[in-house]
Write an enzyme that holds these catalytic residues in place. Structure first.
Site, PDB file in Angstrom:
ATOM      1  N   GLY B   7       0.840  -1.201   0.000  1.00 49.48           N
ATOM      2  CA  GLY B   7       0.000   0.000   0.000  1.00 49.48           C
ATOM      3  C   GLY B   7       0.867   1.240   0.000  1.00 49.48           C
ATOM      4  O   GLY B   7       1.473   1.582   1.011  1.00 49.48           O
ATOM      5  N   GLY B   9      -0.113   4.477  -0.899  1.00 47.53           N
ATOM      6  CA  GLY B   9      -0.952   5.657  -1.079  1.00 47.53           C
ATOM      7  C   GLY B   9      -0.367   6.849  -0.322  1.00 47.53           C
ATOM      8  O   GLY B   9       0.836   6.920  -0.081  1.00 47.53           O
ATOM      9  N   MET B  11      -0.375   7.659   2.739  1.00 46.74           N
ATOM     10  CA  MET B  11       0.363   7.320   3.951  1.00 46.74           C
ATOM     11  C   MET B  11       1.536   6.398   3.645  1.00 46.74           C
ATOM     12  O   MET B  11       2.670   6.651   4.037  1.00 46.74           O
ATOM     13  CB  MET B  11      -0.579   6.658   4.973  1.00 46.74           C
ATOM     14  N   GLY B  12       1.276   5.289   2.962  1.00 43.77           N
ATOM     15  CA  GLY B  12       2.295   4.272   2.746  1.00 43.77           C
ATOM     16  C   GLY B  12       3.490   4.784   1.955  1.00 43.77           C
ATOM     17  O   GLY B  12       4.644   4.445   2.246  1.00 43.77           O
ATOM     18  N   ASP B  30       2.336  -1.992  -4.575  1.00 43.59           N
ATOM     19  CA  ASP B  30       1.106  -1.225  -4.742  1.00 43.59           C
ATOM     20  C   ASP B  30       0.508  -1.616  -6.092  1.00 43.59           C
ATOM     21  O   ASP B  30       1.222  -2.020  -7.007  1.00 43.59           O
ATOM     22  CB  ASP B  30       1.417   0.275  -4.719  1.00 43.59           C
ATOM     23  N   ASN B  86      -6.242   1.862   9.175  1.00 40.94           N
ATOM     24  CA  ASN B  86      -7.237   2.258  10.161  1.00 40.94           C
ATOM     25  C   ASN B  86      -8.306   1.188  10.347  1.00 40.94           C
ATOM     26  O   ASN B  86      -9.497   1.490  10.418  1.00 40.94           O
ATOM     27  CB  ASN B  86      -7.880   3.585   9.749  1.00 40.94           C
ATOM     28  N   SER B 112      -0.576   7.729  13.438  1.00 36.38           N
ATOM     29  CA  SER B 112      -1.084   9.087  13.309  1.00 36.38           C
ATOM     30  C   SER B 112       0.019  10.021  12.848  1.00 36.38           C
ATOM     31  O   SER B 112       1.192   9.805  13.145  1.00 36.38           O
ATOM     32  CB  SER B 112      -1.633   9.587  14.652  1.00 36.38           C
ATOM     33  N   GLY B 114      -0.543  11.848   9.581  1.00 33.30           N
ATOM     34  CA  GLY B 114      -0.975  12.319   8.276  1.00 33.30           C
ATOM     35  C   GLY B 114       0.185  12.515   7.323  1.00 33.30           C
ATOM     36  O   GLY B 114       1.227  11.859   7.437  1.00 33.30           O
ATOM     37  N   LYS B 166      -6.043   3.978  18.433  1.00 33.58           N
ATOM     38  CA  LYS B 166      -6.076   4.881  17.271  1.00 33.58           C
ATOM     39  C   LYS B 166      -7.503   5.365  17.009  1.00 33.58           C
ATOM     40  O   LYS B 166      -7.723   6.526  16.662  1.00 33.58           O
ATOM     41  CB  LYS B 166      -5.531   4.175  16.031  1.00 33.58           C
ATOM     42  N   HIS B 169      -8.143   7.980  19.486  1.00 35.97           N
ATOM     43  CA  HIS B 169      -7.372   9.139  19.035  1.00 35.97           C
ATOM     44  C   HIS B 169      -8.149   9.912  17.979  1.00 35.97           C
ATOM     45  O   HIS B 169      -8.274  11.133  18.030  1.00 35.97           O
ATOM     46  CB  HIS B 169      -6.028   8.647  18.491  1.00 35.97           C
ATOM     47  N   ASN B 170      -8.675   9.208  17.013  1.00 37.88           N
ATOM     48  CA  ASN B 170      -9.409   9.900  15.946  1.00 37.88           C
ATOM     49  C   ASN B 170     -10.719  10.499  16.464  1.00 37.88           C
ATOM     50  O   ASN B 170     -11.135  11.573  16.026  1.00 37.88           O
ATOM     51  CB  ASN B 170      -9.688   8.942  14.793  1.00 37.88           C
ATOM     52  N   GLU B 173      -9.800  13.622  17.981  1.00 38.61           N
ATOM     53  CA  GLU B 173      -9.489  14.530  16.869  1.00 38.61           C
ATOM     54  C   GLU B 173     -10.764  15.186  16.317  1.00 38.61           C
ATOM     55  O   GLU B 173     -10.771  16.383  16.017  1.00 38.61           O
ATOM     56  CB  GLU B 173      -8.798  13.687  15.794  1.00 38.61           C
ATOM     57  N   TYR B 174     -11.822  14.392  16.183  1.00 41.14           N
ATOM     58  CA  TYR B 174     -13.102  14.964  15.742  1.00 41.14           C
ATOM     59  C   TYR B 174     -13.526  16.090  16.702  1.00 41.14           C
ATOM     60  O   TYR B 174     -13.970  17.154  16.272  1.00 41.14           O
ATOM     61  CB  TYR B 174     -14.199  13.893  15.761  1.00 41.14           C
TER      62      TYR B 174
END
Lengths: 298, 298, 298, 298
Positions: B7, B9, B11-12, B30, B86, B112, B114, B166, B169-170, B173-174
C-alpha cells in the site's frame, strides 16, 4: 364582562372569536383596518367600562413595549393590562413597574394552543397577584378548554412567572419536535421501513409517544406525503434561545433542548463556516479531498 | 532490516520514504505500477528474508481483509504481518486468527501524523505480544519522531488494542477540530472581531489552546483567507462512528465527540428530512410560514 | 518603562515576575500585604510616571468594576488602563466610557497561559485603538513568548474585541478538554487497553492530536495515576457560559462547546432533578423499578 | 381463535388479560408456576389447534433466542410465531430463518403502551408477509385500542421492520422524556416559579406540549411531590442505544435522542472519569482548585 384586546393577528383574532363565543364582550384594536373594531387605542380605552381590562396580544419586544407605554399614558388607576404575547419574562417587571407608576395593574399570561385554540381552547400560565388573577378569571375561563380549570390554567407566581413557564413550555416543545423529527428521518432513511406515514399514524392511540404534536405530524404527512413541498429550513422565535440561556444561568444541563435549537440554526446555513474549517483541517493534516465552494448564484 | 510494505498511497508512500531514510530496506507493493517496487505480492514475499515482516497500509475493511487473506496463503510460519491501516479493532482478532492458522504472527498498529509524518515522524500505537513488538521495534523507531520512545510509541495491549487506541485518538481529533471550528465560526460572526486569522495566529505560542491542529488551522487561513474556496461539507471515514459506538457499548457519555460526528452528517445534507418535519410541525400548530422546497436542479 | 499592576494573585503575581525579568519596572498593588509593593491605590498612582499605564489583573465583574471606578477617580487625562482579567466583553465599553469621561484611555487584553506563563510567556489578545496598543506594546512584548509577535499577540479590534477573542479561546478550551476527557474515559473503560497513561504519553510527538493540553494531561496522569485523588467535579468560571450565549445570540451552532459546558454542570449534581423525572416517567408507563433517593447525610 | 402466549411478565400478563376480555382464547406459559396455564412448552404446543399461533413476550436477546429455538423444534409447518418483545431488528431475520427451516412462519411486532395497555390497548407495529399479518389480525385487533385500525396498528414492512419501528419509537420516547425532564429541572431551579406541579398540570389540555407522557408526569408529581422518593438514576434497556447506532449507520444526525441516552449514562455515574480529567487539566494549567475524591464507602 367587556374587555379590550389589542392585536388581532393569527392568535389575537382567534382569541377574540373564542371570547365572544363564550359570552365575553370584546372590543378589538389592530393596525389593520379590516380587523379592528375601533380606529385607535384612545377609542378602545374610551369604549371600556372601568376598571378597564385590556389583553395585549402583539409581537414581543419593541411592539409590546410601545403598546404598554401607550397604555400607561391612556389608562387610569385600577385598570388592568394583561400581556398574553410571548414576551421575555424579564420584560414583565419593566412593564409592570411602568404601569404601576400610573396605578395600573399588570398580569403576564403565557398562551399555548396555536391556531387550534379557537376551537380547542388555550393552555394558560399566568403571573401576578392573586387579586389581579381573580379579576381576570372569567377571561381565562373563556379562553381555556372546558373541564377542570387546573388542567388548562395555572397561576405560576408573581409577575414574570407566567411568561417564564411559557418560555420553558416552548423550550420543551423544541425538544419534542426535534425528537419526533429525528425519528422521522431515521425511518425515512431505512429501506426496510415501507410505510413511514402509516407508522406514525399507528402511534396515535395506545403508544407511549402519543401526543397532540404526533397527531399534527400525521396530518402534515397526509397533506404533503414525504414533505416534498417544504424546505428543511426552520426559524426560531426567541423562546428556545431564552430557555437555553436560562438553563445556563441556572446551571441546568439542557442538552436535548439545546440540540433542537442548534439544529434549527444549522438548518438555515448553506455552508457553515465551522464545517468549512473542519474540511480545511482534514485537508491540511491528511490530504483529504475537499469539496470546492459553490460559486454564489448571482 | 529489510521489510515489505503493501500500500503506497498517501500514507504508505511517505512511510516507505521515511523508513528508507532511517536505514530500513523496504520493498513496496502497490497496485499502481508507478509506485510499486515489485509487480506482485508473490514477488514481494519472495524478495524478503525470513522471518518476513510485512507492513500493510491499505484501506480498512474489505481491502485489508483481502490482503491479509492473500498473505495467509503466501507467508510461512514465523513471519509477521503488521496492519498499520485504520482497521476496526474487531477486525484485528479475525486477521490474527486467520494468520495464526498458518503460524504467521500479527500486530496491529495505529499510525497518526498524516501527510506530515514523512518529515515529523508518526505517533504509533501497537497491539500484540511483547515478543512480536520487539521484533518490529526497529521499524517503529524509524517511523516515530526522534527523541524519547515513550512520547511517540506505545504498546497498548494485545491484538486489537493498537487500533482501539487509534480509534479513540481519531474520535478525540473529531472533537478537537469541531471545537476550533465552532470558535472560528463565532469569531467570523461577530463584527467587533476585525482579525480572525490574526487571532488564531496569536494563539500559537503561549496560550492554553495551542496545538498542532491550531498551527494547521492558521496555515489553512493563510492559504485561503476566509476559506472561500472550500465547501462546508465534511466526510467521515469510520473511526468517529466507531468511537461513538464504543462509547455507547461501554456506557460512556461522549457528547462532544458525538456532536462533532453529527455536525459532519448535517454538513452533507442539503435539506434534512428532520428539519422539514420541524418546519411542517411549526406550520401545523402555529401557522408559521414555511420555506418552499427548492426544485431539484436537473 | 515603569507601570502599575493591580492584582497579584495566581496570574498577576507571575506576570509581575515576568515583566521585571524582561526589564519593565513594575509597582504592584494587592490587598494582601505580603504581596503588594505599595499600601494603597493612591500610592500606586503616585509612584508612576505620566502618562501612567496601569494593568488591572483582578477577578472579573464587581471587583474589576470597583477598581476601574477607583482608577477613574485617581488617574489623569492621558493615562492608560489595561484590563487583563477575564472580563465579559460587554463590560469593556462600560469601563472605557467611564474612564473616557476623565480623559483616561482603556485597552482590554485577554491573557492566556495560566500558571505557566511566567516561564513560557502568555498569549495576548488586545482590543482598543491602534495608538493605545502602541503605547502598551513594550508590555505586550515582555509578557508574550519570544519569537514572532504575530504568534502570540493580536490586536483583535476596538475596545471589547480582546476579551471577546479570549472568551472564544476559553470556549474552545472547554471543547478541547472535554474531547480529551471523553477519550480518556473510553480508554479507561475498555479492558483491552492495558496502558492508558502510556497511550496518551505516546501521542505527544507525531500525532494529529498533540497539543499543550495533551502534555498537561500526561503530566496529570503521571502525578496521580488513575486520577484517584481528584473528584469528577468541575467548576466553570463564566467564559464558557458567555461563549454559548454568544453562539446563541449569533445563531452559531456550538454543540461541542455546549456539551462541554453541560457536562460540567452535570458533574456538580448529585441527583439531577431531570433524571429523577425520567426515572419517574419510566416507572409510570412501564412499571420500571426506580432507585430510591438516598437520605441526605446529616 | 385460540393462541399460545409465552412470557407472562409485566407485559405478557396484561396482554393475556386483554386478549381474553376480547374473546381470544389464550393458553399462557411462564416459568413462574403462579402465572402459567400449562407446565411446559410441550404442553402449550399440544394444547393449540393447528396452524398454531404463538405470541412470544419474553426479554430480548438470549431468552428470546432460546424460546425461538425451542419452538423451532416443537412446531409444525404452517404454524406462526410472533415475537412481540423488544428484540433487536437484526435478530428477527435470524429467528425467521431458523423457523423457516421447519416451515414455521414468523412475524415481529413492536408493542407499545406499557402497563396501561391492558386498559387502553396497545400500539402495534408489525413486520412480515401480508399473508401472515392477515392470519394474526384478530390478535392485533384485540390488543389495540378500539377505533380506527390505522391509528394503532401498522404493517411496517417485511420481517424486522416492526421491531425497527418500535426501536425508533423508543428512541423518540427517550427524547420526549428528556425534553420534559429538562423543562422540569429548569422550572424547579427558578425561584419565581411557585407552582411547578400546577404548571405541568395546566399543560394537559390546550397546549402544544400535551401528551400522554405529560399526563403521566403530572401523575408522578402528584404521587411524589418534588420526586423526593426517587433517585436521579436512569437505566436503559437497549433500544435507545440501537436507535443511536442506527442513526450513525445511516448518517442521520440525532442529537436530541443521543443527548437523552448520554444523560442516562451520566445519571449512573458517581464520579465520571472524564470529569476527573477535566478537573485535573484545569488544575494543571490554571492552578484551579480541585475537589478531592471521596473515599469509597466500605
Amino acid at each position: 364582562m367587556h374587555i379590550g384586546l389589542i392585536g388581532l393577528g393569527k392568535m389575537g383574532f382567534n382569541m377574540r372569536g373564542r371570547l365572544r363565543e363564550k359570552g365575553i364582550e370584546v372590543t378589538g384594536f389592530d393596525r389593520s383596518p379590516d380587523r379592528t373594531d375601533v380606529p385607535s387605542l384612545e377609542e378602545l380605552v374610551g369604549a371600556l367600562p372601568t376598571p378597564r381590562i385590556i389583553w395585549v396580544m402583539v409581537p414581543a419586544g419593541q411592539i409590546t413595549d410601545a403598546v404598554v407605554k401607550d397604555l400607561s399614558e391612556l389608562l387610569s388607576p385600577g385598570d388592568l393590562v394583561i400581556d398574553g404575547g410571548n414576551s421575555k419574562f424579564t420584560d414583565d417587571q419593566i412593564h409592570a413597574t411602568l404601569l404601576a407608576q400610573k396605578g395600573v395593574r399588570f398580569l403576564d399570561c403565557g398562551v399555548s394552543g396555536g391556531v387550534w385554540g379557537l376551537e380547542n381552547g388555550y393552555g394558560l400560565m399566568a403571573g401576578g397577584t392573586q387579586e389581579d388573577i381573580e379579576l381576570a378569571m372569567p377571561i381565562f375561563d373563556a379562553l381555556r378548554p372546558e373541564g377542570e380549570r387546573s388542567e388548562s390554567f395555572v397561576h405560576v407566581g408573581d409577575v414574570g412567572a407566567g411568561h417564564y413557564a411559557k418560555m420553558v413550555h416552548n423550550g420543551i416543545e423544541y425538544g419534542l419536535m426535534q425528537s419526533y423529527a429525528e425519528g422521522y428521518e431515521l425511518l425515512e432513511a431505512k429501506d426496510i421501513v415501507k410505510d413511514v406515514h402509516g407508522t406514525f399514524a399507528a402511534w396515535q392511540k395506545g403508544t407511549v409517544v402519543r401526543s397532540w404534536l404526533l397527531d399534527l405530524l400525521v396530518k402534515a404527512l397526509q397533506e404533503d406525503p414525504g414533505l416534498s413541498k417544504i424546505a428543511g429550513y426552520v426559524e426560531d422565535s426567541g423562546e428556545g434561545r431564552w430557555t437555553v440561556e436560562e438553563a445556563i444561568a441556572n446551571s441546568v444541563p439542557a442538552p436535548a433542548i439545546t440540540a433542537a435549537l442548534f439544529a434549527r440554526f444549522a438548518s438555515r446555513q448553506d455552508d457553515a463556516p465551522a464545517m468549512k474549517m473542519v474540511a480545511a483541517l482534514r485537508n491540511q493534516f491528511g490530504g483529504h479531498a475537499v469539496k470546492p465552494a459553490q460559486p454564489k448564484a448571482e
